[in-house]
Design an enzyme around this catalytic site. Structure first.
Site, PDB file in Angstrom:
ATOM      1  CB  CYS A 170     -15.782 -66.530 -98.545  1.00  0.00           C
ATOM      2  SG  CYS A 170     -14.942 -65.209 -99.421  1.00  0.00           S
ATOM      3  CG  HIS A 191     -15.334 -65.901 -94.852  1.00  0.00           C
ATOM      4  ND1 HIS A 191     -14.089 -66.348 -95.249  1.00  0.00           N
ATOM      5  CD2 HIS A 191     -15.576 -64.769 -95.567  1.00  0.00           C
ATOM      6  CE1 HIS A 191     -13.619 -65.534 -96.166  1.00  0.00           C
ATOM      7  NE2 HIS A 191     -14.494 -64.563 -96.379  1.00  0.00           N
ATOM      8  CG  ASN A 250     -11.619 -62.512 -97.475  1.00  0.00           C
ATOM      9  OD1 ASN A 250     -11.540 -63.735 -97.558  1.00  0.00           O
ATOM     10  ND2 ASN A 250     -12.649 -61.830 -97.934  1.00  0.00           N
TER      11      ASN A 250
HETATM   12  N1  ACO Z   1      -8.071 -46.668 -97.558  1.00  0.00           N
HETATM   13  C1  ACO Z   1      -8.642 -45.478 -97.320  1.00  0.00           C
HETATM   14  N2  ACO Z   1      -9.895 -45.172 -97.705  1.00  0.00           N
HETATM   15  C2  ACO Z   1     -10.580 -46.112 -98.358  1.00  0.00           C
HETATM   16  C3  ACO Z   1     -10.039 -47.385 -98.641  1.00  0.00           C
HETATM   17  C4  ACO Z   1      -8.719 -47.630 -98.222  1.00  0.00           C
HETATM   18  N3  ACO Z   1      -8.115 -48.809 -98.435  1.00  0.00           N
HETATM   19  N4  ACO Z   1     -10.973 -48.121 -99.302  1.00  0.00           N
HETATM   20  C5  ACO Z   1     -12.065 -47.347 -99.417  1.00  0.00           C
HETATM   21  N5  ACO Z   1     -11.837 -46.131 -98.861  1.00  0.00           N
HETATM   22  C6  ACO Z   1     -12.746 -44.999 -98.763  1.00  0.00           C
HETATM   23  C7  ACO Z   1     -13.820 -45.024 -99.826  1.00  0.00           C
HETATM   24  O1  ACO Z   1     -13.331 -44.463-101.036  1.00  0.00           O
HETATM   25  C8  ACO Z   1     -14.886 -44.170 -99.181  1.00  0.00           C
HETATM   26  O2  ACO Z   1     -14.539 -42.818 -99.339  1.00  0.00           O
HETATM   27  P1  ACO Z   1     -15.691 -41.706 -99.633  1.00  0.00           P
HETATM   28  O3  ACO Z   1     -16.592 -41.754 -98.426  1.00  0.00           O
HETATM   29  O4  ACO Z   1     -14.901 -40.461 -99.790  1.00  0.00           O
HETATM   30  O5  ACO Z   1     -16.364 -42.177-100.877  1.00  0.00           O
HETATM   31  C9  ACO Z   1     -14.761 -44.516 -97.691  1.00  0.00           C
HETATM   32  O6  ACO Z   1     -13.451 -45.070 -97.532  1.00  0.00           O
HETATM   33  C10 ACO Z   1     -15.800 -45.513 -97.200  1.00  0.00           C
HETATM   34  O7  ACO Z   1     -15.885 -46.602 -98.137  1.00  0.00           O
HETATM   35  P2  ACO Z   1     -16.841 -47.808 -97.883  1.00  0.00           P
HETATM   36  O8  ACO Z   1     -16.732 -48.753 -99.030  1.00  0.00           O
HETATM   37  O9  ACO Z   1     -18.208 -47.303 -97.512  1.00  0.00           O
HETATM   38  O10 ACO Z   1     -16.154 -48.456 -96.585  1.00  0.00           O
HETATM   39  P3  ACO Z   1     -16.692 -49.625 -95.678  1.00  0.00           P
HETATM   40  O11 ACO Z   1     -16.755 -49.162 -94.286  1.00  0.00           O
HETATM   41  O12 ACO Z   1     -17.917 -50.296 -96.261  1.00  0.00           O
HETATM   42  O13 ACO Z   1     -15.492 -50.668 -95.756  1.00  0.00           O
HETATM   43  C11 ACO Z   1     -15.007 -52.773 -96.840  1.00  0.00           C
HETATM   44  C12 ACO Z   1     -15.126 -51.251 -96.992  1.00  0.00           C
HETATM   45  C13 ACO Z   1     -13.877 -53.033 -95.877  1.00  0.00           C
HETATM   46  C14 ACO Z   1     -14.685 -53.366 -98.191  1.00  0.00           C
HETATM   47  C15 ACO Z   1     -16.331 -53.364 -96.281  1.00  0.00           C
HETATM   48  O14 ACO Z   1     -17.413 -52.837 -97.002  1.00  0.00           O
HETATM   49  C16 ACO Z   1     -16.404 -54.880 -96.346  1.00  0.00           C
HETATM   50  O15 ACO Z   1     -15.703 -55.580 -95.633  1.00  0.00           O
HETATM   51  N6  ACO Z   1     -17.322 -55.432 -97.162  1.00  0.00           N
HETATM   52  C17 ACO Z   1     -17.664 -56.860 -97.206  1.00  0.00           C
HETATM   53  C18 ACO Z   1     -16.637 -57.693 -97.884  1.00  0.00           C
HETATM   54  C19 ACO Z   1     -17.138 -59.126 -97.960  1.00  0.00           C
HETATM   55  O16 ACO Z   1     -17.855 -59.620 -97.117  1.00  0.00           O
HETATM   56  N7  ACO Z   1     -16.784 -59.822 -99.007  1.00  0.00           N
HETATM   57  C20 ACO Z   1     -17.317 -61.170 -99.195  1.00  0.00           C
HETATM   58  C21 ACO Z   1     -16.308 -62.179 -99.100  1.00  0.00           C
HETATM   59  S1  ACO Z   1     -14.956 -61.939-100.205  1.00  0.00           S
HETATM   60  C22 ACO Z   1     -14.984 -63.214-101.402  1.00  0.00           C
HETATM   61  O17 ACO Z   1     -15.967 -63.911-101.551  1.00  0.00           O
HETATM   62  C23 ACO Z   1     -13.762 -63.373-102.265  1.00  0.00           C
END
Ligand code: ACO
Length: 325
Positions: free
Chosen positions: A113, A252, A282
């Site tokens: 990214c 980003h 993304n």
């Molecule tokens: N729909 C419904 N529920 C979901 C989904 C979905 N699509 N995905 C995860 N959940 C659930 C999980 O299973 C979890 O359930 P549980 O509490 O029963 O275990 C709950 O939602 C919370 O999951 P988290 O992973 O804690 O959710 P979070 O609020 O952290 O959001 C996300 C997840 C969107 C991925 C976030 O963490 C994020 O954006 N992370 C950073 C991503 C990033 O910066 N990437 C770097 C760049 S990408 C690259 O370099 C290619």
């Protein structure tokens, strides 16, 4: 050293759209979860058979036209991507041929990214030192080709697209400061485990779904907020500027919550942050450059404005850049 600026921008987003309601039919998710957790409503998907170079070509042609240059004027093509057409040759080589940019040196950059900011910073040095006159820097991804459509944790996040800029010497303004960084100790929290020399493709790696992107999203979230905040502060300090000097931040686009948390930490009002994540998701290397291109095309960046690019991704890598438009 010569002053180096962006003299042309271009973008291409594939026509096919995947909405959150489409995803509701594929995995156990909801429009409400995706919208509130990420800010994403829809994303563009490459057509079957459409590769990273196909998207990049259209963005590059638009950027060249915008810069009023011909392909033969290019001395350098740098492509940032993690989803090239194939492991080798580089997408940059393929683009050189498709454009007819016969005299350009070509290579790809793998910095996920932050790839576009890395590419911009590298290309700038070649022009600043008068090694080359004109460079094309592209960010292009078909991330949906490495997306596991059975994994709701990741498949709701990504999209496909490409953006391109032409860099050249400018009389006034241009790139003021760039800052790049990496913490390789955390490279395991976002990767694609197979398909390289560590785990070459076998029927087992395919069966184990190791050719898809794997991510510990929750852990990355916290690191992303802190790292993007630090990168923005560092590049500003290098430039001898403060946030009051910045007209628009182009971050980003991994997650709207990450972006707004960074803006809050930096004390930047939301109307000075450009977002396209709602429409595009993304797009890794393509996110920052397409957002920049759209901001220019929408008239949100005017001559003399100071722009801050701020990116973070797999590696873990980060990059920030200040440009006077
Ligand atoms: N729909 C419904 N529920 C979901 C989904 C979905 N699509 N995905 C995860 N959940 C659930 C999980 O299973 C979890 O359930 P549980 O509490 O029963 O275990 C709950 O939602 C919370 O999951 P988290 O992973 O804690 O959710 P979070 O609020 O952290 O959001 C996300 C997840 C969107 C991925 C976030 O963490 C994020 O954006 N992370 C950073 C991503 C990033 O910066 N990437 C770097 C760049 S990408 C690259 O370099 C290619």
């Amino acid at each position: 050293m010569k002053k180096v600026g962006i003299i042309g921008v271009g973008e291409y987003l594939p026509e096919r759209i995947l909405t959150n309601s489409d995803l509701e039919k594929m995995v156990d998710t909801s429009d409400e979860w995706i919208t509130t957790r990420t800010g994403i409503k829809k994303r563009h998907l490459a057509a079957v058979g459409q590769a990273a170079s196909d998207l990049a070509l259209k963005a590059a042609q638009q950027a060249l036209e915008n810069a009023k240059l011909k392909a033969e004027d290019l001395d350098l093509i740098v492509v940032a991507t993690i989803t090239g057409d194939m492991p080798f040759p580089s997408v940059a080589s393929i683009i050189q041929d498709k454009l007819g940019a016969k005299k350009a040196a070509c290579f790809d950059i793998s910095a996920a990214c932050a790839g576009f900011v890395y590419g911009l910073s590298v290309a700038e040095k070649f022009i600043a030192t008068a090694t080359y006159k004109n460079a094309l820097v592209i960010g292009t991804e078909v991330l949906t080709s490495i997306t596991d459509w059975q994994d709701r944790n990741t498949c709701v996040l990504f999209g496909d697209g490409a953006g391109a800029v032409v860099l050249s010497e400018v009389k006034k303004g241009g790139i003021i400061s760039t800052y790049l960084g990496c913490d390789g100790s955390k490279s395991g929290i976002l990767n694609m485990p197979a398909g390289g020399s560590r785990n070459p493709a076998t029927s087992e790696t395919v069966r184990n779904r190791q050719h898809y992107l794997k991510m510990q999203g929750n852990e990355l979230f916290k690191i992303a907020v802190n790292t993007m905040t630090d990168a923005a502060e560092t590049v500003l300090k290098q430039a001898g500027m403060t946030f009051a000097d910045i007209n628009l931040i182009i971050p980003h686009q991994a997650n709207a919550r990450i972006i707004m948390a960074v803006a809050k930490k930096l004390g930047i009002p939301q109307d000075r942050v450009y977002l396209n994540i709602e429409r595009c998701g993304n797009m890794s290397s393509a996110s920052t450059v397409t957002a920049l291109c759209e901001a220019v095309q929408e008239g949100k960046i005017k001559k003399g404005d100071i722009i801050l690019l701020d990116a973070f991704g797999a590696g873990l890598v980060w990059g920030a850049c200040i440009i006077e438009w």
